[in-house]
Design a protein around this motif. Sequence first.
Motif, short mmCIF file in Angstrom:
data_model
loop_
_atom_site.label_atom_id
_atom_site.label_comp_id
_atom_site.label_asym_id
_atom_site.label_seq_id
_atom_site.Cartn_x
_atom_site.Cartn_y
_atom_site.Cartn_z
N PRO A 69 0.80 -1.23 0.00
CA PRO A 69 0.00 0.00 0.00
C PRO A 69 0.83 1.28 0.00
O PRO A 69 0.35 2.32 -0.43
N THR A 70 2.08 1.21 0.49
CA THR A 70 2.95 2.38 0.55
C THR A 70 4.38 1.96 0.24
O THR A 70 4.72 0.77 0.29
N SER A 71 5.23 2.94 -0.01
CA SER A 71 6.64 2.65 -0.25
C SER A 71 7.30 2.05 0.98
O SER A 71 8.14 1.15 0.89
N LEU A 127 9.15 -1.68 1.28
CA LEU A 127 10.52 -1.93 1.74
C LEU A 127 10.55 -2.87 2.93
O LEU A 127 11.48 -3.68 3.07
N ARG A 128 9.54 -2.81 3.78
CA ARG A 128 9.47 -3.76 4.90
C ARG A 128 9.29 -5.17 4.39
O ARG A 128 9.86 -6.12 4.93
N LYS A 161 6.51 -13.31 10.71
CA LYS A 161 5.34 -12.53 10.28
C LYS A 161 4.65 -11.83 11.45
O LYS A 161 3.93 -10.84 11.24
N ASN A 162 4.85 -12.36 12.68
CA ASN A 162 4.25 -11.74 13.86
C ASN A 162 5.19 -10.77 14.57
O ASN A 162 4.83 -10.21 15.61
N PHE A 179 2.78 -4.64 12.51
CA PHE A 179 2.08 -3.48 13.05
C PHE A 179 1.09 -2.88 12.06
O PHE A 179 0.18 -2.15 12.44
N GLU A 180 1.26 -3.17 10.77
CA GLU A 180 0.31 -2.71 9.76
C GLU A 180 0.37 -3.65 8.56
O GLU A 180 1.27 -4.48 8.45
N GLN A 181 -0.59 -3.51 7.67
CA GLN A 181 -0.62 -4.35 6.48
C GLN A 181 0.48 -3.89 5.53
O GLN A 181 0.51 -2.75 5.09
#
Length: 258
Positions: free
Chosen positions: A160-162, A166-167, A231-232, A238-240
């Motif tokens: 959804p975002t840059s 990167l995460r 993944k946890n 903390f976000e999608q």
Amino acid sequence: MTASLATSALALSNQSHAQAPAEKPREYYEIRKYHLQMGPQTKLTENYLSNALIPALNRLGIGPVGAFHLEIGPETPTLYLLLPSAKLETLVTAELQLAQDEQFMKLAEPFWNAPATAPPFERVESSLHVAFEGYPKLTLPSASSSHSKRIFQLRIYESPTSQAYLRKVEMFHHGEFDIFQRSGCGPIFYSYTLIGPRMPNLAYMLSFTDIAELNARWELFTNDPAWIKLKNSPRYAFEQIVSNITNLVLSPTTYSQI
């Protein structure tokens, strides 16, 4: 946006691998998608790819070239090509170089000169990718050399975002590669998407014997304690960070080099 994401990805890699050895040269990939029509023109396209285009690309140093039929996914019939190259310039100038190849031009004549009333394809789409730092070169499955039974899974993760993008890339470098390997998913490549639709996204390909093995290997992956922990992790949970997944199952053509 593309340049910004690529620069940010490289910066992230440098931070994550500050103590690592010098980075290995990374491959570039073009993923090309031929939207076909049912009927005799499909054979014309297949002949062009197998007899003219792929041998000519090999002469330019592009290869091994993967050629795949879409088995599970939208927009069938569709034929995918995976074009790997050690040099970006080779990929982006390939069409110009092909026009200077007399052998190619002769063999490509029926395809190139097909009438508008009977085109060999509906449209061609293309995207440009660069390999992840942690997986800089394409891996051939052992079944390719023997032409044994195999299928491929092409997955594209949109973010959804840059920052989220990167995460997700970071997750691969912080354990996801190893989990795929341990689960028996046969990695072919992992890549940043530099140019293409629906960015920001990344793309990777896995290989399996058949659908049954694909499902069994993914079950091992999803139940791996290291994956559950990764993944946890608060850094990733903390976000999608993945907003959409394109999941395609491909079968190799008889002339595929992968």
